[in-house]
Design a protein around this motif. Structure first.
Motif, PDB file in Angstrom:
ATOM      1  N   ASN A  97       0.622  -0.762  -0.129  1.00  0.00           N
ATOM      2  CA  ASN A  97       0.137  -0.167   0.356  1.00  0.00           C
ATOM      3  C   ASN A  97       1.240   1.326   0.602  1.00  0.00           C
ATOM      4  O   ASN A  97       1.678   1.124   1.299  1.00  0.00           O
ATOM      5  CB  ASN A  97      -1.396   0.312   1.380  1.00  0.00           C
ATOM      6  N   GLN A  98       0.990   1.548  -1.049  1.00  0.00           N
ATOM      7  CA  GLN A  98       1.475   3.183  -1.180  1.00  0.00           C
ATOM      8  C   GLN A  98       0.690   4.315  -0.814  1.00  0.00           C
ATOM      9  O   GLN A  98      -0.181   4.448  -2.516  1.00  0.00           O
ATOM     10  CB  GLN A  98       2.350   3.330  -2.456  1.00  0.00           C
ATOM     11  N   ALA A  99       0.694   4.771   0.673  1.00  0.00           N
ATOM     12  CA  ALA A  99      -0.779   5.897   0.991  1.00  0.00           C
ATOM     13  C   ALA A  99      -2.070   5.290   0.246  1.00  0.00           C
ATOM     14  O   ALA A  99      -2.192   4.414   0.549  1.00  0.00           O
ATOM     15  CB  ALA A  99      -0.069   7.401   0.534  1.00  0.00           C
ATOM     16  N   VAL A 100      -2.905   6.173  -0.502  1.00  0.00           N
ATOM     17  CA  VAL A 100      -3.919   5.538  -1.242  1.00  0.00           C
ATOM     18  C   VAL A 100      -4.033   4.865  -2.036  1.00  0.00           C
ATOM     19  O   VAL A 100      -4.775   3.811  -2.803  1.00  0.00           O
ATOM     20  CB  VAL A 100      -4.980   6.877  -1.504  1.00  0.00           C
ATOM     21  N   ASP A 101      -3.064   3.942  -2.933  1.00  0.00           N
ATOM     22  CA  ASP A 101      -2.594   3.586  -3.938  1.00  0.00           C
ATOM     23  C   ASP A 101      -2.168   1.649  -3.760  1.00  0.00           C
ATOM     24  O   ASP A 101      -1.302   2.287  -2.129  1.00  0.00           O
ATOM     25  CB  ASP A 101      -1.583   4.041  -4.932  1.00  0.00           C
TER      26      ASP A 101
ATOM     27  N   LYS B 154       2.443  -3.026 -11.163  1.00  0.00           N
ATOM     28  CA  LYS B 154       0.911  -2.505 -11.491  1.00  0.00           C
ATOM     29  C   LYS B 154       0.885  -1.682 -10.696  1.00  0.00           C
ATOM     30  O   LYS B 154       1.359  -1.631  -9.227  1.00  0.00           O
ATOM     31  CB  LYS B 154       0.175  -3.632 -11.709  1.00  0.00           C
ATOM     32  N   ARG B 155      -0.403  -0.469 -10.682  1.00  0.00           N
ATOM     33  CA  ARG B 155      -0.242   0.392 -10.021  1.00  0.00           C
ATOM     34  C   ARG B 155      -2.156   0.825  -9.916  1.00  0.00           C
ATOM     35  O   ARG B 155      -2.708   0.933 -11.024  1.00  0.00           O
ATOM     36  CB  ARG B 155       0.385   1.881 -10.355  1.00  0.00           C
ATOM     37  N   ILE B 156      -3.219   0.410  -8.996  1.00  0.00           N
ATOM     38  CA  ILE B 156      -4.096   0.497  -8.867  1.00  0.00           C
ATOM     39  C   ILE B 156      -4.643   2.159  -7.468  1.00  0.00           C
ATOM     40  O   ILE B 156      -4.445   1.539  -7.030  1.00  0.00           O
ATOM     41  CB  ILE B 156      -4.909  -0.364  -8.426  1.00  0.00           C
ATOM     42  N   PRO B 157      -4.394   3.084  -8.397  1.00  0.00           N
ATOM     43  CA  PRO B 157      -5.157   4.503  -7.204  1.00  0.00           C
ATOM     44  C   PRO B 157      -6.493   4.563  -7.013  1.00  0.00           C
ATOM     45  O   PRO B 157      -7.085   4.217  -7.281  1.00  0.00           O
ATOM     46  CB  PRO B 157      -5.208   5.228  -8.367  1.00  0.00           C
ATOM     47  N   ASN B 158      -5.822   4.884  -5.443  1.00  0.00           N
ATOM     48  CA  ASN B 158      -6.721   5.476  -4.651  1.00  0.00           C
ATOM     49  C   ASN B 158      -7.721   3.603  -4.454  1.00  0.00           C
ATOM     50  O   ASN B 158      -8.637   4.531  -4.250  1.00  0.00           O
ATOM     51  CB  ASN B 158      -7.713   6.356  -5.587  1.00  0.00           C
ATOM     52  N   THR B 159      -7.478   2.853  -3.867  1.00  0.00           N
ATOM     53  CA  THR B 159      -7.383   1.963  -3.702  1.00  0.00           C
ATOM     54  C   THR B 159      -8.012   1.669  -2.057  1.00  0.00           C
ATOM     55  O   THR B 159      -8.321   1.607  -1.662  1.00  0.00           O
ATOM     56  CB  THR B 159      -6.412   0.366  -4.082  1.00  0.00           C
ATOM     57  N   PHE B 160      -7.049   2.474  -1.396  1.00  0.00           N
ATOM     58  CA  PHE B 160      -7.067   2.767   0.232  1.00  0.00           C
ATOM     59  C   PHE B 160      -7.750   4.485   0.595  1.00  0.00           C
ATOM     60  O   PHE B 160      -7.313   4.987  -0.703  1.00  0.00           O
ATOM     61  CB  PHE B 160      -5.967   2.347   0.586  1.00  0.00           C
ATOM     62  N   PRO B 161      -8.222   4.310   1.783  1.00  0.00           N
ATOM     63  CA  PRO B 161      -8.367   5.932   2.235  1.00  0.00           C
ATOM     64  C   PRO B 161      -7.617   6.832   2.184  1.00  0.00           C
ATOM     65  O   PRO B 161      -6.140   5.539   2.660  1.00  0.00           O
ATOM     66  CB  PRO B 161      -9.718   5.648   3.346  1.00  0.00           C
ATOM     67  N   GLU B 162      -7.309   7.443   2.571  1.00  0.00           N
ATOM     68  CA  GLU B 162      -6.064   8.944   2.799  1.00  0.00           C
ATOM     69  C   GLU B 162      -5.687   8.354   4.163  1.00  0.00           C
ATOM     70  O   GLU B 162      -6.788   7.961   5.524  1.00  0.00           O
ATOM     71  CB  GLU B 162      -6.798  10.011   2.665  1.00  0.00           C
ATOM     72  N   LEU B 163      -4.576   8.446   4.573  1.00  0.00           N
ATOM     73  CA  LEU B 163      -3.863   8.088   5.828  1.00  0.00           C
ATOM     74  C   LEU B 163      -4.607   9.624   6.475  1.00  0.00           C
ATOM     75  O   LEU B 163      -4.815  10.366   6.113  1.00  0.00           O
ATOM     76  CB  LEU B 163      -2.404   9.125   5.153  1.00  0.00           C
ATOM     77  N   VAL B 164      -4.780   9.197   7.770  1.00  0.00           N
ATOM     78  CA  VAL B 164      -5.477   9.464   8.881  1.00  0.00           C
ATOM     79  C   VAL B 164      -4.881   9.908  10.138  1.00  0.00           C
ATOM     80  O   VAL B 164      -3.521   9.714  10.032  1.00  0.00           O
ATOM     81  CB  VAL B 164      -6.759   8.996   8.938  1.00  0.00           C
ATOM     82  N   SER B 165      -4.537  11.293   9.964  1.00  0.00           N
ATOM     83  CA  SER B 165      -3.308  11.888  11.252  1.00  0.00           C
ATOM     84  C   SER B 165      -3.663  10.861  12.877  1.00  0.00           C
ATOM     85  O   SER B 165      -4.787   9.736  12.664  1.00  0.00           O
ATOM     86  CB  SER B 165      -3.432  12.962  11.959  1.00  0.00           C
ATOM     87  N   PRO B 166      -2.089  10.676  13.962  1.00  0.00           N
ATOM     88  CA  PRO B 166      -2.200  10.447  14.371  1.00  0.00           C
ATOM     89  C   PRO B 166      -3.482   9.898  15.206  1.00  0.00           C
ATOM     90  O   PRO B 166      -4.183   9.326  16.305  1.00  0.00           O
ATOM     91  CB  PRO B 166      -1.047   9.870  14.623  1.00  0.00           C
ATOM     92  N   ASP B 167      -4.465  11.629  15.936  1.00  0.00           N
ATOM     93  CA  ASP B 167      -5.065  11.939  16.679  1.00  0.00           C
ATOM     94  C   ASP B 167      -6.432  11.562  15.569  1.00  0.00           C
ATOM     95  O   ASP B 167      -7.248  12.301  16.146  1.00  0.00           O
ATOM     96  CB  ASP B 167      -5.045  13.366  17.575  1.00  0.00           C
ATOM     97  N   GLY B 168      -6.378  10.539  14.661  1.00  0.00           N
ATOM     98  CA  GLY B 168      -8.142  10.704  13.772  1.00  0.00           C
ATOM     99  C   GLY B 168      -8.343  12.251  13.073  1.00  0.00           C
ATOM    100  O   GLY B 168      -9.853  11.636  12.255  1.00  0.00           O
TER     101      GLY B 168
ATOM    102  N   GLN C 127      -2.844  16.222  -5.272  1.00  0.00           N
ATOM    103  CA  GLN C 127      -1.538  15.901  -3.697  1.00  0.00           C
ATOM    104  C   GLN C 127      -2.582  14.941  -3.130  1.00  0.00           C
ATOM    105  O   GLN C 127      -3.362  14.329  -2.685  1.00  0.00           O
ATOM    106  CB  GLN C 127      -2.064  16.983  -2.498  1.00  0.00           C
ATOM    107  N   ILE C 128      -1.203  14.552  -2.139  1.00  0.00           N
ATOM    108  CA  ILE C 128      -1.562  13.148  -1.415  1.00  0.00           C
ATOM    109  C   ILE C 128      -0.713  12.969  -0.743  1.00  0.00           C
ATOM    110  O   ILE C 128       0.547  13.510  -0.757  1.00  0.00           O
ATOM    111  CB  ILE C 128      -0.838  11.509  -2.949  1.00  0.00           C
ATOM    112  N   VAL C 129      -1.060  12.440   1.040  1.00  0.00           N
ATOM    113  CA  VAL C 129      -0.770  12.817   2.110  1.00  0.00           C
ATOM    114  C   VAL C 129      -0.262  11.219   2.188  1.00  0.00           C
ATOM    115  O   VAL C 129      -1.066  10.236   2.310  1.00  0.00           O
ATOM    116  CB  VAL C 129      -2.253  12.781   3.708  1.00  0.00           C
ATOM    117  N   VAL C 130       1.093  11.639   2.422  1.00  0.00           N
ATOM    118  CA  VAL C 130       2.118   9.700   2.648  1.00  0.00           C
ATOM    119  C   VAL C 130       2.064  10.114   4.487  1.00  0.00           C
ATOM    120  O   VAL C 130       3.156   8.935   4.458  1.00  0.00           O
ATOM    121  CB  VAL C 130       3.104   9.956   1.921  1.00  0.00           C
ATOM    122  N   ASP C 131       2.395  11.121   5.145  1.00  0.00           N
ATOM    123  CA  ASP C 131       3.083  10.939   6.620  1.00  0.00           C
ATOM    124  C   ASP C 131       2.156  12.015   7.106  1.00  0.00           C
ATOM    125  O   ASP C 131       1.500  13.376   6.743  1.00  0.00           O
ATOM    126  CB  ASP C 131       4.399  10.785   6.600  1.00  0.00           C
ATOM    127  N   TRP C 132       2.409  11.574   8.680  1.00  0.00           N
ATOM    128  CA  TRP C 132       1.946  13.049   9.592  1.00  0.00           C
ATOM    129  C   TRP C 132       2.803  13.092  10.102  1.00  0.00           C
ATOM    130  O   TRP C 132       3.645  12.550  11.045  1.00  0.00           O
ATOM    131  CB  TRP C 132       0.570  12.865  10.183  1.00  0.00           C
TER     132      TRP C 132
END
Length: 164
Positions: free
Chosen positions: A114-118, A135-149, A158-163
């Motif tokens: 899983n690369q963030a959302v892909d 192979k890359r399947i975009p937007n397979t996973f939900p956006e990364l959520v911060s540790p506090d939700g 734009q893609i969130v890759v970390d917090w």
């Protein structure tokens, strides 16, 4: 009967009014996180996977064994690659950068991550330090959520890759 109708109407209006109220704007609650998102443009994100020199572990994750190699996850950063010919003395030899990754699975010679959302599938040639995206399947996973939700609305490109 008229009194009951008035009470129901007042109750309905009260519930409707309270449910439609927002505090300081619709998205303000999302920006109240103590963490800041690390983002990448979609183009940079899709071209960000590469092998590099060994790096210091920051957020240790799962451990995987494949052939004579050991892969140790580093949450949202990538995987540390160890030569594991001698399990009593593994040697750190490289790092595979995969921004936003938290997990991999390996079947035969294909790595799935899983690369963030892909969802990505790739082949790895450690000796030649090459990564080939199969192979890359975009937007397979939900956006990364911060540790506090919290979720950060960053826009389509734009893609969130970390917090942090």
């Amino acid at each position: 009967m008229l009194k009951l109708t008035k009470q129901i109407t007042i109750l309905f209006l009260l519930v409707f009014t309270l449910s439609s109220m927002t505090c300081e704007g619709e998205d303000d609650w999302r920006s109240r996180s103590n963490y800041k998102p690390t983002t990448m443009s979609r183009a940079d994100f899709e071209n960000s996977i590469k092998m590099s020199a060994p790096q210091t572990m920051k957020k240790a994750g799962k451990i995987y064994l494949k052939d004579n190699y050991m892969f140790i996850g580093d949450s949202n950063r990538g995987f540390h690659i160890y030569k594991n010919d001698n399990p009593e003395n593994p040697v750190l030899i490289a790092f595979i950068e995969i921004p936003g990754v938290t997990d991999i699975a390996i079947r035969d010679d294909i790595f799935y991550a899983n690369q963030a959302v892909d969802l990505i599938a790739f082949k790895l040639n450690v000796e030649n330090q090459q990564v080939q995206i199969v192979k890359r399947i975009p937007n397979t996973f939900p956006e990364l959520v911060s540790p506090d939700g919290y979720v950060q609305n960053v826009g389509q490109d734009q893609i969130v890759v970390d917090w942090n």
